[in-house]
Design an enzyme around this catalytic site. Structure first.
Site, PDB file in Angstrom:
ATOM      1  N   THR A 107      40.685 -15.891 -15.327  1.00  0.00           N
ATOM      2  CA  THR A 107      41.684 -15.701 -16.602  1.00  0.00           C
ATOM      3  C   THR A 107      42.144 -14.357 -16.637  1.00  0.00           C
ATOM      4  O   THR A 107      43.582 -14.206 -17.192  1.00  0.00           O
ATOM      5  CB  THR A 107      40.657 -15.890 -18.039  1.00  0.00           C
ATOM      6  N   ASP A 151      42.966 -23.628 -18.007  1.00  0.00           N
ATOM      7  CA  ASP A 151      41.666 -23.299 -17.502  1.00  0.00           C
ATOM      8  C   ASP A 151      40.875 -24.572 -16.997  1.00  0.00           C
ATOM      9  O   ASP A 151      41.269 -25.593 -17.744  1.00  0.00           O
ATOM     10  CB  ASP A 151      40.781 -22.576 -18.658  1.00  0.00           C
ATOM     11  N   ARG A 259      31.691 -10.431 -15.427  1.00  0.00           N
ATOM     12  CA  ARG A 259      31.567 -10.747 -16.833  1.00  0.00           C
ATOM     13  C   ARG A 259      30.008 -10.427 -17.226  1.00  0.00           C
ATOM     14  O   ARG A 259      29.675  -9.961 -18.223  1.00  0.00           O
ATOM     15  CB  ARG A 259      31.452 -12.366 -17.183  1.00  0.00           C
TER      16      ARG A 259
HETATM   17  N1  LIG Z   1      38.611  -7.316 -11.255  1.00  0.00           N
HETATM   18  C1  LIG Z   1      38.185  -7.116 -12.455  1.00  0.00           C
HETATM   19  N2  LIG Z   1      37.898  -5.559 -12.685  1.00  0.00           N
HETATM   20  C2  LIG Z   1      37.321  -5.330 -14.137  1.00  0.00           C
HETATM   21  N3  LIG Z   1      36.673  -6.311 -14.819  1.00  0.00           N
HETATM   22  C3  LIG Z   1      36.896  -7.532 -14.453  1.00  0.00           C
HETATM   23  C4  LIG Z   1      37.501  -7.937 -13.297  1.00  0.00           C
HETATM   24  N4  LIG Z   1      37.596  -9.316 -13.257  1.00  0.00           N
HETATM   25  C5  LIG Z   1      36.952  -9.537 -14.357  1.00  0.00           C
HETATM   26  N5  LIG Z   1      36.458  -8.492 -15.206  1.00  0.00           N
HETATM   27  C6  LIG Z   1      35.717  -8.576 -16.425  1.00  0.00           C
HETATM   28  O1  LIG Z   1      34.834  -9.807 -16.452  1.00  0.00           O
HETATM   29  C7  LIG Z   1      35.141 -10.464 -17.702  1.00  0.00           C
HETATM   30  C8  LIG Z   1      35.258 -12.050 -17.274  1.00  0.00           C
HETATM   31  O2  LIG Z   1      36.615 -12.357 -16.558  1.00  0.00           O
HETATM   32  P1  LIG Z   1      37.232 -13.601 -16.696  1.00  0.00           P
HETATM   33  O3  LIG Z   1      37.148 -14.251 -18.003  1.00  0.00           O
HETATM   34  O4  LIG Z   1      38.688 -13.349 -16.146  1.00  0.00           O
HETATM   35  O5  LIG Z   1      36.456 -14.789 -15.940  1.00  0.00           O
HETATM   36  P2  LIG Z   1      36.798 -16.161 -15.293  1.00  0.00           P
HETATM   37  O6  LIG Z   1      37.004 -16.161 -13.774  1.00  0.00           O
HETATM   38  O7  LIG Z   1      38.134 -16.611 -15.904  1.00  0.00           O
HETATM   39  O8  LIG Z   1      35.611 -17.060 -15.774  1.00  0.00           O
HETATM   40  P3  LIG Z   1      35.526 -18.568 -16.256  1.00  0.00           P
HETATM   41  O9  LIG Z   1      35.364 -19.425 -15.064  1.00  0.00           O
HETATM   42  O10 LIG Z   1      34.105 -18.514 -16.875  1.00  0.00           O
HETATM   43  O11 LIG Z   1      36.376 -18.733 -17.017  1.00  0.00           O
HETATM   44  C9  LIG Z   1      36.490  -9.960 -18.219  1.00  0.00           C
HETATM   45  O12 LIG Z   1      36.444  -9.857 -19.514  1.00  0.00           O
HETATM   46  C10 LIG Z   1      36.673  -8.563 -17.789  1.00  0.00           C
HETATM   47  O13 LIG Z   1      36.250  -7.927 -18.667  1.00  0.00           O
HETATM   48 MG   LIG Z   2      38.394 -17.921 -17.615  1.00  0.00          MG
END
Ligand SMILES: Nc1ncnc2c1ncn2[C@@H]1O[C@H](COP(=O)(O)OP(=O)(O)OP(=O)(O)O)[C@@H](O)[C@H]1O
Ligand SMILES: [Mg+2]
Length: 379
Positions: A107, A151, A259
């Site tokens: 995301t 998503d 996360r």
């Molecule tokens: N590359 C990164 N650098 C710094 N912080 C990150 C990074 N990737 C993710 N984060 C942190 O991790 C949190 C979770 O990331 P995100 O919500 O994008 O995960 P996701 O892959 O979409 O998970 P899901 O599959 O559960 O939706 C974000 O709020 C962010 O603060």
């Molecule tokens: Mg997500």
């Protein structure tokens, strides 16, 4: 900036388990999911304080630009080139599919892409697109170049998928108007847009849908230096005085997942605040995370329950997934997508055709004696 939401929140599904074992559901966790039936519009050009109004906790730690996005070098390189080329041509970015385990930044990357392209990102999730008019409504309202983030795209139903095909390929909607003998098809143009799909299960996507994405990228678990950098960045944003060693301790326990790193850091912050520590050292991290039953390798209570059940109940396995899930009172999908990947990655668990087995490393971590007759076993 607007929020559009409809219907009631969907069950948390694979989010049902708190992976930190902390027993606290972090709002960050439910992002995009609690919105089983909600649609969120995020203006990538909005002022930071305006964004904070919408999801203060969740958005506060998200990197906004590609340069702030730590790790995933291959992903950043590929998307960075695509963004630059797209901007030069003044077109919409090719459709992007991001897949990988939860919490790795899918995301976040979608929002970063919108920011880099200087366009809006409309966020929704597949379970919210139940009726044809949900997806049609979103598509016809898109402005040229905008991002549509879906998503859990593997959960898209057949009808919604069929509507998406011509929209993705030719920026066109084929709609049937009327019923029976009076039914006619009508075509509606859609503004050139970018679909960003995210999923934890790329294998569950139908191949016609998968084939329509120009960029298909897998997110990997983060290595220790990247995780440490993520923890240090988050500590800076949370205005914590965190020693380098302490950041490394958090990084070691976060299962390769940003996360979870952020969540553990918040738990450490709580303990530091209650105990009145200004500066946070490794010892405090150890103490705070032990309280939440997260051990030195990042295993939490659920991981240990799984390994213990395998060892105590079945002599280490092999045991089928369904049997394990029933024994633990967990949903098999949660077990497979949330609990097992990290144990597999650590080499504590093995998937065999006959079922799950604890490895010698897993036995050792739980303090069980090595099994006689196995490679590496003590005589
Ligand atoms: N590359 C990164 N650098 C710094 N912080 C990150 C990074 N990737 C993710 N984060 C942190 O991790 C949190 C979770 O990331 P995100 O919500 O994008 O995960 P996701 O892959 O979409 O998970 P899901 O599959 O559960 O939706 C974000 O709020 C962010 O603060
Ligand atoms: Mg997500």
């Amino acid at each position: 900036m607007a929020i559009v939401s409809s219907g009631s929140a969907a069950p948390l599904g694979r989010r049902g388990r708190d992976a930190s074992g902390a027993g606290v559901a972090d709002p960050e966790d439910q992002q995009g999911r609690a919105g089983g039936a909600s649609q969120r519009l995020v203006d990538a050009e909005a002022a930071p304080d305006e964004a904070a109004e919408v999801q203060p906790r969740e958005d506060s730690l998200r990197p906004k630009r590609l340069a702030d996005y730590i790790g995933q070098s291959e992903l950043k390189q590929v998307l960075g080139i695509a963004v630059e080329a797209t901007r030069a041509r003044g077109e919409a970015l090719d459709h992007v599919l991001l897949y990988g385990p939860p919490g790795l930044g899918k995301t976040t990357m979608a929002l970063v892409l919108a920011e880099e392209l200087g366009v809006r990102c409309r966020i929704t999730s597949a379970p919210a697109l139940e009726r044809p008019r949900d997806i049609v409504g979103l598509l016809v309202n898109l402005q040229p170049g905008e991002l549509l983030f879906i998503d859990e795209i593997h959960r898209l139903n057949r009808v919604a998928e069929e509507i998406l095909y011509p929209a993705m390929e030719d920026f066109r909607l084929d709609l049937t108007v009327g019923k029976g003998t009076t039914a006619r098809t009508r075509s509606l143009p859609v503004a050139p847009f970018t679909l960003v799909g995210a999923t934890t299960r790329a294998g569950s996507l139908s191949s016609p849908l998968r084939d329509r994405f120009g960029l298909i990228q897998r997110l990997e678990f983060y290595d220790l230096p990247d995780l440490q950098a993520i923890v240090e960045r988050a500590a800076g944003l949370l205005q914590l005085d965190l020693e380098r060693e302490a950041a490394l301790e958090v990084a070691r326990r976060c299962r390769g997942t940003p996360r979870i790193a952020n969540r553990l850091l918040r738990r450490v912050r709580d303990v530091a605040a209650v105990q009145g520590h200004g500066r946070i050292g490794a010892e405090l991290v150890h103490q705070a995370l032990s309280l939440h039953r997260v051990d030195a390798r990042g295993l939490d209570a659920s991981d240990r329950r799984l390994l213990t059940l395998l060892l105590e109940g079945y002599g280490g396995g092999p045991v089928g997934l369904e049997t394990l899930a029933a024994g633990l009172g967990e949903d098999p999908t949660t077990l497979e997508t949330v609990v097992e990947p990290y144990l597999l990655q650590l080499g504590f668990l093995q998937r065999t055709p006959r079922g799950r087995m604890v490895t010698p490393a897993g036995r050792a971590h739980l303090g069980w004696p090595a099994q006689l007759g196995l490679p590496g076993a003590a005589a």
